[in-house]
Design an enzyme around this catalytic site. Sequence first.
Site, PDB file in Angstrom:
ATOM      1  N   LEU A  62       0.672  -1.236   0.093  1.00 43.95           N
ATOM      2  CA  LEU A  62      -0.060  -0.026  -0.130  1.00 43.95           C
ATOM      3  C   LEU A  62       0.960   1.326  -0.101  1.00 43.95           C
ATOM      4  O   LEU A  62       1.879   1.166   0.532  1.00 43.95           O
ATOM      5  CB  LEU A  62      -1.016   0.046   1.251  1.00 43.95           C
ATOM      6  N   SER A  63       0.217   2.366  -0.524  1.00 41.00           N
ATOM      7  CA  SER A  63       0.849   3.677  -0.316  1.00 41.00           C
ATOM      8  C   SER A  63       1.086   3.962   1.200  1.00 41.00           C
ATOM      9  O   SER A  63       0.425   3.876   2.196  1.00 41.00           O
ATOM     10  CB  SER A  63      -0.004   4.740  -0.755  1.00 41.00           C
ATOM     11  N   GLY A  80       6.023   1.970   3.337  1.00 43.80           N
ATOM     12  CA  GLY A  80       7.365   1.786   3.391  1.00 43.80           C
ATOM     13  C   GLY A  80       8.293   1.474   2.259  1.00 43.80           C
ATOM     14  O   GLY A  80       9.586   1.197   2.199  1.00 43.80           O
ATOM     15  N   LYS A  81       7.642   1.060   1.121  1.00 44.52           N
ATOM     16  CA  LYS A  81       8.398   0.449  -0.154  1.00 44.52           C
ATOM     17  C   LYS A  81       9.798   1.445  -0.459  1.00 44.52           C
ATOM     18  O   LYS A  81      10.710   0.941  -0.892  1.00 44.52           O
ATOM     19  CB  LYS A  81       7.317   0.500  -1.206  1.00 44.52           C
ATOM     20  N   SER A  83       1.509  -1.630  -7.307  1.00 40.97           N
ATOM     21  CA  SER A  83       1.194  -2.609  -8.309  1.00 40.97           C
ATOM     22  C   SER A  83       0.293  -3.317  -7.606  1.00 40.97           C
ATOM     23  O   SER A  83       0.390  -4.345  -7.292  1.00 40.97           O
ATOM     24  CB  SER A  83       2.381  -3.630  -8.580  1.00 40.97           C
TER      25      SER A  83
END
Length: 202
Positions: free
Chosen positions: A41-42, A45-46, A114
């Site tokens: 999700l937005s 922490g990606k 994604s």
Amino acid sequence: MNSQSLSRGSASIRPFALSLSVAARAALKHQQPCCLWLTGLSGSGKSTLANALEVQLNEQGRHTFVLDGDNLRTGLCNDLGMSDAARKENIRRIGEVARLMVDAGLIVIVSAISPFSADRATAKALFGPGQFFEVYISTPFDVCARRDPKGLYRAALDGRIKAFTGLDSPYEAPLAADCEINTDEVELADAVGHILAALFKK
């Protein structure tokens, strides 16, 4: 000549066979190229994790590049909206660029929501065996909403943003990711170590 005649399946397009192999490019860099695909999700922490992964790999002498979803939407994908079709095309483009970079011998780290499993599967199919490593950043919605680094959750909850992933547009979580990290439970350095250990083991 219209756009349909220029599609991937068009008889007018014949990919040129390059003399230099993927293995030869990788050998020059002394590494096995691959794609680490971070999905979540937005606010999960990606991007922070992708950046830390690249720094760590760079310190190990690896040749890398980060493809961040937001960064790509300011350039390559700035003509795309947020409809399901646009999101599909966004991931298609990211996947194609990532594959080219892997062919160049790089370790590529993709950071992109994604949200649809079919699109991630399509991206994975672009790579050879062992070249695609899916990392599910499973930080829960309520944690991401509390962080809200871009103010998107507040805008979505107020009705100012429509089709927001995890709220009124679905996020299809991976069922068999190669690695799973909840950044609300794992410190950044430990998360990086966990992902790299799983990657090198594979």
